[in-house]
Design a protein around this motif. Structure first.
Motif, short mmCIF file in Angstrom:
data_model
loop_
_atom_site.label_atom_id
_atom_site.label_comp_id
_atom_site.label_asym_id
_atom_site.label_seq_id
_atom_site.Cartn_x
_atom_site.Cartn_y
_atom_site.Cartn_z
N SER A 282 0.85 -1.23 0.06
CA SER A 282 -0.02 0.08 -0.09
C SER A 282 0.71 1.33 -0.06
N THR A 283 1.90 1.38 0.63
CA THR A 283 3.03 2.56 0.65
C THR A 283 3.32 2.56 -0.55
N SER A 284 3.90 1.63 -1.32
CA SER A 284 4.54 1.77 -2.56
C SER A 284 3.31 2.19 -3.72
N CYS A 285 2.02 1.79 -3.60
CA CYS A 285 1.08 2.17 -4.27
C CYS A 285 0.89 3.61 -4.13
N PHE A 286 0.77 4.00 -2.91
CA PHE A 286 0.46 5.32 -2.53
C PHE A 286 1.40 6.26 -3.21
N SER A 287 2.74 5.87 -3.12
CA SER A 287 3.96 6.48 -3.56
C SER A 287 3.78 6.64 -4.85
N ALA A 288 3.48 5.74 -5.56
CA ALA A 288 3.41 5.83 -7.19
C ALA A 288 2.42 6.74 -7.67
N PHE A 289 1.25 6.72 -6.64
CA PHE A 289 0.05 7.52 -6.95
C PHE A 289 0.36 9.08 -6.79
N SER A 290 1.22 9.16 -5.94
CA SER A 290 1.44 10.54 -5.63
C SER A 290 2.47 11.28 -6.20
N GLN A 291 3.28 10.34 -6.95
CA GLN A 291 4.12 10.74 -7.97
C GLN A 291 3.44 11.10 -9.23
N THR A 292 2.47 10.17 -9.94
CA THR A 292 1.79 10.61 -10.84
C THR A 292 0.83 11.83 -10.56
N SER A 293 0.35 11.92 -9.39
CA SER A 293 -0.16 13.22 -9.15
C SER A 293 0.53 14.42 -9.25
N ALA A 294 1.92 14.24 -9.09
CA ALA A 294 2.71 15.50 -9.20
C ALA A 294 2.76 15.73 -10.75
N ILE A 295 2.61 14.83 -11.47
CA ILE A 295 2.93 15.13 -13.20
C ILE A 295 1.66 15.76 -13.49
N VAL A 296 0.57 15.38 -12.82
CA VAL A 296 -0.77 16.05 -13.32
C VAL A 296 -0.93 17.56 -12.53
N LYS A 297 -0.23 17.61 -11.52
CA LYS A 297 -0.01 18.95 -10.78
C LYS A 297 0.88 19.86 -11.61
N ILE A 298 1.76 19.46 -12.23
CA ILE A 298 2.71 20.16 -13.03
C ILE A 298 2.00 20.69 -14.15
N LEU A 299 1.50 19.77 -15.10
CA LEU A 299 0.72 19.94 -16.26
C LEU A 299 -0.39 20.74 -16.24
N ASN A 300 -1.07 20.55 -15.20
CA ASN A 300 -2.50 21.52 -14.74
C ASN A 300 -2.03 22.94 -14.56
N LYS A 301 -0.79 23.23 -13.75
CA LYS A 301 -0.81 24.27 -13.33
C LYS A 301 -0.14 25.18 -14.77
N ALA A 302 0.48 24.45 -15.46
CA ALA A 302 1.04 25.17 -16.76
C ALA A 302 -0.18 25.36 -17.59
N LEU A 303 -1.28 24.41 -17.69
CA LEU A 303 -2.40 24.81 -18.58
C LEU A 303 -3.27 25.93 -18.03
N VAL A 304 -3.16 26.04 -16.73
CA VAL A 304 -3.88 27.38 -16.23
C VAL A 304 -3.31 28.64 -16.70
N LYS A 305 -2.02 28.57 -16.59
CA LYS A 305 -1.33 29.69 -17.21
C LYS A 305 -1.32 30.05 -18.69
N GLU A 306 -1.43 28.91 -19.51
CA GLU A 306 -1.75 28.96 -20.94
C GLU A 306 -3.09 29.64 -21.11
N ILE A 307 -4.06 28.90 -20.36
CA ILE A 307 -5.50 29.29 -20.74
C ILE A 307 -5.59 31.01 -20.30
N LYS A 308 -4.90 31.48 -19.30
CA LYS A 308 -4.99 32.88 -18.68
C LYS A 308 -4.33 33.60 -20.03
#
Length: 161
Positions: free
Chosen positions: A10-36
């Motif tokens: 469960s720790t490794s699954c959570f770690s992998a999830f948190s890292q993929t959520s970091a990818i999403v966070k970076i992309l969505n932050k850039a997407l918000v800037k782009e739309i603005k």
């Protein structure tokens, strides 16, 4: 022993999830800037104009985004969904747009026109719809690092502004 094994899994699954959520966070932050930028300075947009229908998300290793765009004739609107298995991503590059290069035919692109008609095709390029910001090598570095922490290896290719 079973409890320890379950905890490790469960720790490794959570770690992998948190890292993929970091990818999403970076992309969505850039997407918000782009739309603005697109809204505030439409004359400075060199890439395709679009409207986000569903921002970047990852489920079961599949990165996806949905955008609404005008057709090439400029009159009709359609929705385009791109999806890529992160394990098939090879590199991040920039020409006019920032793109994830992938294995052949790894990107599934579904387009739905205003009549509800769907077409599906594949590609080896996943467009991130990020083109306004210049001198943004840092974004490639952040994404490469986030991919690496999530267990995926991608490299940085050409980066032209």
């Amino acid at each position: 022993m079973k409890k320890l094994l379950l905890l490790l899994i469960s720790t490794s699954c959570f770690s992998a999830f948190s890292q993929t959520s970091a990818i999403v966070k970076i992309l969505n932050k850039a997407l918000v800037k782009e739309i603005k930028v697109q809204k505030e300075n439409p004359e400075n947009v060199s890439g395709e104009k679009f409207e986000a229908v569903k921002s970047f998300s990852i489920a079961n290793n599949i990165l996806s985004i949905e955008v609404k765009k005008k057709s090439y004739n400029g009159e009709d609107l359609y929705i385009q969904k791109q999806a890529i298995d992160l394990r098939k991503t090879k590199a991040i590059v920039k020409d006019i747009n920032i793109i994830l290069e992938t294995e052949p035919d790894a990107v599934k692109i579904t387009e739905t026109n205003n009549k509800g008609e769907k077409t599906v095709r594949t590609s080896d390029m996943f467009f991130l719809y990020l083109s306004c910001e210049k001198q943004n090598d840092y974004l490639a570095d952040e994404l490469i690092n986030a991919f690496k922490k999530a267990g995926y290896t991608i490299e940085k290719g050409y980066w032209y502004d």
